[in-house]
Every structure is written in structure tokens, then in C-alpha cells.
Design an enzyme around this catalytic site. Structure first.
Site, short mmCIF file in Angstrom:
data_model
loop_
_atom_site.label_atom_id
_atom_site.label_comp_id
_atom_site.label_asym_id
_atom_site.label_seq_id
_atom_site.Cartn_x
_atom_site.Cartn_y
_atom_site.Cartn_z
CE1 TYR A 124 -3.22 -2.82 1.70
CE2 TYR A 124 -1.77 -2.72 3.61
CZ TYR A 124 -2.82 -3.31 2.93
OH TYR A 124 -3.45 -4.39 3.47
CB CYS B 260 15.70 -11.60 -4.79
SG CYS B 260 17.18 -12.22 -4.02
#
Ligand SMILES: *Cc1c(COP(=O)(O)O)cnc(C)c1O
Length: 431
Positions: free
Chosen positions: A334, A361
């Protein structure tokens, strides 16, 4: 400081609930969640007090446990007299294993499975909130097979814009949750539920969204719901004794947030209920309210170790830590904002602007961008504040990073309430 439970000791270290976070990070390792028990308890009491004082105790606060679900938390809210709101078999199981009485549990979910419904019925969950007509039918059948009459509420979309992030808005017509008022769907559901032989329709529910900083949306929700309840009485001769107004009170994530206090929110809500009931000549309902974030959010911090600092000239400086989106996916989800500080330099000015990067990653694995921070160095302890809600409960093991340990601090003493996951835990179900 962001919340009153955070202090700085003589060594310049950040303390939570009287415990030195630098010491906690050293003895328990990082990443580490630390929760302040006294603050959680005080938050529970804040909501309950107003209902007692201004509504004759005719209500129940149900902690929305999706914000943070673990056995110790159910024990704490249970001992404060609160009920719990659960949204899955897993949360229900945890609450019951922690010793919570099923009667005080409200079961939610927009896509409950038969297994979850059977579990809720057989264990005697106090109220099941139905989201859609197929579920209502299945629940009626499951209750019949179990020879039980089950108390249900219906989840209604009241069509209120709660002025919050699109992903956490839930009350508008275009939402996957519940029955819409405007389309006549809600009325149809009230009729259908009252005709189910094994269900007892006790009331209606709405939840308009999360991280709501103002009081007015809650008052508006109460008015809209009561107007509809009166309509159902007039048209279908169904008078419902209970109203559940969901959760959603916001907390202070950054110094710019200025949320209204619990007592103000509940007071405004109760005033709206009283006025509407008088106008509509409707009996004042038993009130349920389901705060989650506001009970636990401000009571938690996450501690990390700074692994490296990477300055890209004229672009930005990354401070890289040993956790990230795995233990706090809220920035990735968000773009939620947080305050952070170097816990071992808490008395120094935060005069650098940095991006805090995690160890996954993924380029989007960030805790935040343009964050003010003390000059960070390898080995420092970084504290991210107000992480008590929707952090551990949303944690994942992406990249096979074990989920962190959680401590509960009370009066300066820390105890483990969730153990750190091990590599053996991670492969436990691998064949
Ligand atoms: C998420 C949710 C809550 C709690 O919301 P908070 O913003 O954490 O207070 C309460 N009730 C329902 C039905 C929810 O989905």
C-alpha cells in the site's frame, strides 16, 4: 515521540515499555518484533470504558485478530473482557487453543469454506457474519445437520466513502464484501436469512474501511445502518436487536497523522445511534465494534540490524537491513508510511534522508522512501515504529526467510510470545 510508550534512556537508546531495544536486539537477534503489553491493555480498556459509561455496557468490543493473531494476544484481550473477530479457521483455531470462549467470537470472511463453517458451528461460535446468499444456504444446511440454531449477522455495504486507501476501503458498492444496500440485495438477504429454519438473524454488520482518522464516517455508518434496520422492520416486520459497526480507527504512523481518540470515536458513534433510534422509534441495539489496528498497531516496533549503507550520488541513499517485506509487506502492498530511527542513536537528530531496503530479491522490497534517519552505520539497530498491526500477521517466508521472533514487554521485562522460525520449520512440510 510517536507514542507515549517510547522513551530514550541515559545511553541514548530507544526504549519500549521500559525495555532497552538495543539490548533486546542483542539478546534475541534481529529481525525482532517487540510489543508493549500495557499499551495493548490500555487500548482495550479505552474502547470498553466508553460503552460502559455512555451506553450502559450494552455492547461488546471484539478485537479484530487479523491485525495480529497469536495465542498470547487472545489471552490478553480475553482477560480484558473483549471478544474476538476471526476471519478464518486458522484464526478461530488459535483463539480456541488460547482458551477463548467460542461464545465471544465473531466469525467473518467473504469466502468461508464448508470446513470453516462446520468448525464454527460445532465449536459454538457466538455469531457468524454471512457475506453472500450461497454461504447463507450452506450455513443453514450445516446448522441443520448439526442440530443447532446458529446466530447470524449479515454483512452490509452501506455505500460510505471512508476517505482511506483504495485497498482498505470496504464499504462502497464496488467491493467484494457483503450485500449492497442500494441494489435491494441487502433487503433480499434479510428476507432470505429470516426464512432459514436453522439460523437466527440477530443483526447487521458493516465495516467501512481501515486507518480512518476522522469520526464522521463512523457516525454516518451508524445512521445508514439504523435507517435500513428501521426499513426492514416497517417492510418485513423484522426487528433486529444487534448492530456491528466493524473496525477501522486509524493510528499514528507518522508525525503527520492526527487520529481521533477511541473515546471520541465511540462517543460520536453512540450519539449517532441514540439520535437515529429516537428519530426512527427503533430500540437501541446491542453494539459490536471490532477495532484491530488501533488495539495493537502503536504497541509494536520492529528491530533490524543495519547490514550496509549504499549511497548513489545525486539519486538516493539506501540503508539495507536484515528483514523487510517478509516481516512487513505494507510498503510493498500500500505504500504505507512509517517512522524509523537508529535505536542506538535515538538521542541524535534524524538529519539524513534515506530509503530503507530489505533483504528480499525484489526492488520493491522497501520499508519506506525519503525517511528521516540518524546517520546509519553497519551494525546499528534500526527500529521501525508502529508495526504492531498487519506486520507479523502478514509475514511470509519468501526467499525462505524464517519469520522473526516476537517479544511481549511488560514493565521493562520481555518474554517470548512467538518463537523465531527455524530452517527446520521452513522445510517441515516439504516431502
Ligand atoms: C479488518 C476488519 C476489522 C478491523 O479493522 P481495523 O482497521 O484493523 O480496525 C474489523 N472488522 C472487519 C470485518 C474487518 O474486515
Amino acid at each position: 515521540m510517536l507514542t507515549p510508550n517510547l522513551t530514550i534512556n541515559a545511553e541514548g537508546h530507544l526504549c519500549i515499555g521500559g525495555a532497552d531495544t538495543v539490548t533486546l536486539a542483542k539478546t534475541h537477534g534481529t529481525p525482532l518484533y517487540v510489543m508493549d503489553e500495557n499499551m495493548i491493555r490500555e487500548n482495550c480498556r479505552g474502547f470498553a470504558r466508553v460503552i460502559r459509561e455512555e451506553y450502559g455496557g450494552r455492547g461488546m468490543i471484539c478485537y479484530a485478530s487479523k491485525a495480529l493473531s497469536c495465542k498470547e494476544l487472545y489471552r490478553i484481550v480475553d482477560s480484558e473482557g473483549l471478544g474476538a473477530d476471526v476471519v478464518s479457521g486458522g484464526e478461530l483455531y488459535t483463539a480456541l487453543q488460547a482458551g477463548m470462549s467460542a461464545e465471544k467470537i465473531v466469525m467473518h470472511g467473504n469466502s468461508k469454506t464448508n470446513t470453516e463453517l462446520q468448525m464454527a458451528v460445532s465449536r459454538g461460535v457466538g455469531r457468524i457474519v454471512c457475506d453472500n446468499l450461497p454461504e447463507l444456504k450452506r450455513l443453514d444446511q450445516i446448522a441443520g445437520e448439526a442440530g443447532k440454531t446458529v446466530s447470524v449477522m449479515l454483512r452490509i455495504k452501506p455505500g460510505i466513502d471512508a476517505h482511506t486507501h483504495d485497498f482498505v476501503k470496504t464499504g462502497q458498492i464496488d467491493s467484494k464484501f457483503g450485500f449492497a444496500l442500494e441494489t435491494g440485495e441487502a433487503k433480499q438477504a434479510v428476507l432470505a436469512a429470516s426464512l432459514c429454519p436453522n439460523l437466527k438473524l440477530v443483526g447487521l454488520h458493516c465495516h467501512i474501511g481501515s486507518q480512518i482518522l476522522d469520526t464522521e464516517p463512523f457516525a454516518e455508518a451508524a445512521r445508514v445502518m439504523l435507517r435500513f434496520m428501521a426499513e426492514m422492520r416497517n417492510e418485513l416486520h423484522v426487528t433486529l436487536p444487534e448492530l456491528n459497526l466493524g473496525g477501522g480507527p486509524g493510528i499514528r504512523y507518522t508525525e503527520e497523522d492526527d487520529p481521533k481518540s477511541f473515546s471520541e470515536i465511540v462517543r460520536v458513534m453512540l450519539a449517532a445511534i441514540k439520535v437515529s433510534c429516537a428519530e426512527l422509534d427503533y430500540p437501541q441495539p446491542f453494539l459490536l465494534f471490532e477495532p484491530g489496528r488501533s488495539i495493537v498497531g502503536g504497541a509494536g516496533v520492529t528491530l533490524y540490524t543495519v547490514m550496509a549503507k549504499k549511497t548513489i550520488p545525486d539519486i538516493r541513499t539506501y540503508v539495507l537491513v536484515d528483514g523487510g517485506m517478509c516481516d512487513n509487506p505494507r510498503y510493498a502492498l500500500y505504500h504505507s508510511r512509517y517512522e524509523a530511527m537508529i535505536a542506538n542513536k535515538a538521542d541524535q537528530p534524524r538529519d539524513e534522508q534515506v530509503t530503507i531496503g530489505g533483504k528480499c530479491c525484489e526492488s520493491g522490497d522497501l520499508i519506506g522512501e525519503d525517511m528521516p534517519l540518524q546517520a546509519a552505520e553497519e551494525g546499528d539497530t534500526l527500529a521501525v515504529l508502529a508495526t504492531g498491526a498487519y506486520n507479523y500477521s502478514m509475514a511470509m517466508i519468501y526467499n525462505r526467510n524464517p519469520r522473526p521472533e516476537m517479544l511481549m514487554v511488560k514493565d521493562g521485562e520481555a518474554r517470548t510470545v512467538i518463537k523465531r522460525e527455524t530452517y527446520a520449520d521452513i522445510i517441515r512440510n516439504d516431502i
